[in-house]
Structure formats: C-alpha cells, structure tokens
Design an enzyme around this catalytic site. Structure first.
Site, short mmCIF file in Angstrom:
data_model
loop_
_atom_site.label_atom_id
_atom_site.label_comp_id
_atom_site.label_asym_id
_atom_site.label_seq_id
_atom_site.Cartn_x
_atom_site.Cartn_y
_atom_site.Cartn_z
N PHE A 88 0.81 -1.22 0.00
CA PHE A 88 0.00 0.00 0.00
C PHE A 88 0.85 1.28 0.00
O PHE A 88 0.33 2.37 -0.22
CB PHE A 88 -0.98 0.04 1.18
CG PHE A 88 -2.06 -1.00 1.11
CD1 PHE A 88 -3.11 -0.87 0.20
CD2 PHE A 88 -2.04 -2.10 1.94
CE1 PHE A 88 -4.11 -1.82 0.12
CE2 PHE A 88 -3.04 -3.07 1.86
CZ PHE A 88 -4.08 -2.93 0.96
N HIS A 198 -11.71 -4.82 0.61
CA HIS A 198 -10.47 -4.15 0.22
C HIS A 198 -10.73 -2.64 0.11
O HIS A 198 -11.82 -2.21 -0.28
CB HIS A 198 -10.00 -4.70 -1.14
CG HIS A 198 -8.59 -4.35 -1.47
ND1 HIS A 198 -8.24 -3.13 -2.02
CD2 HIS A 198 -7.44 -5.05 -1.34
CE1 HIS A 198 -6.94 -3.11 -2.22
NE2 HIS A 198 -6.43 -4.26 -1.80
#
Length: 233
Positions: A88, A198
C-alpha cells in the site's frame, strides 16, 4: 538471491525456506528475468523492506497486500519505481494510490484529528511494528501479477505461519478476498484477525469504510499494555 539479504532475525527463523525447492526455482526465475533485461520492482533488496523495517520481535500488526506496484513515478525530475517493498506504500514524491487514499479517509473518520498526508509513504508505520507485506514481493515493470505463482506465495505464507506460531496477540488486518484467504494460516485463539472489504475504490463502500479497524487495533494493543500505533505518517 542465493545469499538472501534480509534482516538477520528474519533470515535466521526463515532459514529453512531458503533451502526448499520452491526458493531455488524462484531464485532461478528472477535471475532469468534480470538476464533477459526485464525491469523488476521494487529494486534490489527493497523487495525485503517490510522485513528490514519491521523485525519479527517488533511485529504487533500485519497488513497484507497482494502485488507490488508495477508503475514508475516522476519524483524530483526522475522516473523511479513507485514500489519500495511495503504494501500500500509508495516512495515519497509519488502520487498516493486510490486504495491508500481510502485508508486515509477511514483513518480520518475514526480519528477526526488525523491529518490526511500529502504523501503515501508508510515507513513510519513499519518502524512501529506493522509488517506491511505483499504476498508477492516482486513484479515485472508495467505487468501486474507477472510474478504471481512463481514461489513468493509459499514464502509469504511461511512468514504468516511463523508470526502466528512465534508471536502472541498480533493484529492481522485482512482486507479483500485475497488477504482473507490467509486467515487459515493464523491461530485465531491467540491473535486478533480483523476482516473487511479491500480499500480499493471498487470495493471500499462494501465494508471497508466504517470498519473501524484502525481504532480497534489500537484498543486491542492498549488493552495488552502495548503502545498504540501513531497513524499519522
């Protein structure tokens, strides 16, 4: 990758993995990619940045991603890989990816005092004991999922099992179908597993927004007498 350059504690406890057939096959595959002139991201030993910045003895939280960013970003007039080994997270100067933008939005919702940063680098999280690990640690430039199924998944599964076995009271944040499939590797009797959709724009409205995972993580750590995560990057 014959002499694995990874944080010594991790190298010691994961040593059996480096002797297995899949590791030899993975090493051979990546060597062939490089010899064929393929650009592999993240660069060099950055593939192990999650481990280097977060030794096993410091792990309190695990966030699972899937595939490294395969793009490049213009940073200070140079084109550099966006990925730097933390899921991320992106190199400083790169545009914050949509999924991380949504993570910051959720943090702002949970902690109104949180200031959404102008960058997407999560090294400060890693240094506080958050293992930010993708299940595949490398990718061919501009070809998403190109190193999937080559052996990395066996290595990162072993990492998750090791944390589950060797540690207690770790928070595992499993966002999305791919990450949630790893729940079976975790001893839920001694760890906290938090599951949600998600944070991608395609799914964040289906259960990520409002999950309250960041606050739940800190409440769990504080209950155990551990330092809460300082989420501000």
């Amino acid at each position: 990758m014959t002499d694995v350059q990874i944080e010594p504690g991790w190298k010691s406890i994961l040593a059996p993995e480096f002797e297995k057939e899949y590791w030899g096959n993975l090493t051979h595959f990546i060597r062939e990619e490089v010899q064929a002139g393929k650009d592999i991201y993240p660069l060099g030993n950055q593939m192990f940045s999650a481990f280097d910045l977060c030794p096993l003895n410091t792990v309190n939280v695990v966030i699972l991603g899937q595939d490294p960013y395969h793009s490049i970003s213009a940073v200070e007039g140079k084109n550099v890989p966006t990925a730097h080994g933390l899921c991320f997270s992106v190199v400083k100067g790169a545009k914050t990816p949509p999924s991380l933008q949504n993570m910051f939005k959720e943090l702002k919702s949970e902690y109104p005092e949180f200031e959404i940063p102008n960058h997407g680098n999560l090294e400060k999280w890693a240094r506080q004991g958050i293992l930010l690990i993708n299940t595949t640690l490398t990718v061919r430039a501009h070809e998403p999922m190109s190193h999937t199924g080559k052996g990395w998944e066996e290595f990162t599964d072993a990492t998750i099992k090791t944390i589950s076995r060797e540690k207690e009271n770790v928070v595992f944040l499993l966002w999305g179908r791919h990450a949630r499939a790893k729940k079976s590797l975790i001893d839920t009797s001694k760890h906290l597993v938090l599951e949600a959709a998600h944070p991608s724009p395609f799914s964040a409205n289906n259960g990520f927004f409002g999950c309250n995972h960041f606050k739940q993580t800190n409440e769990y750590l504080e209950k155990l007498g551990k330092a809460p995560i300082r989420w501000q990057t």
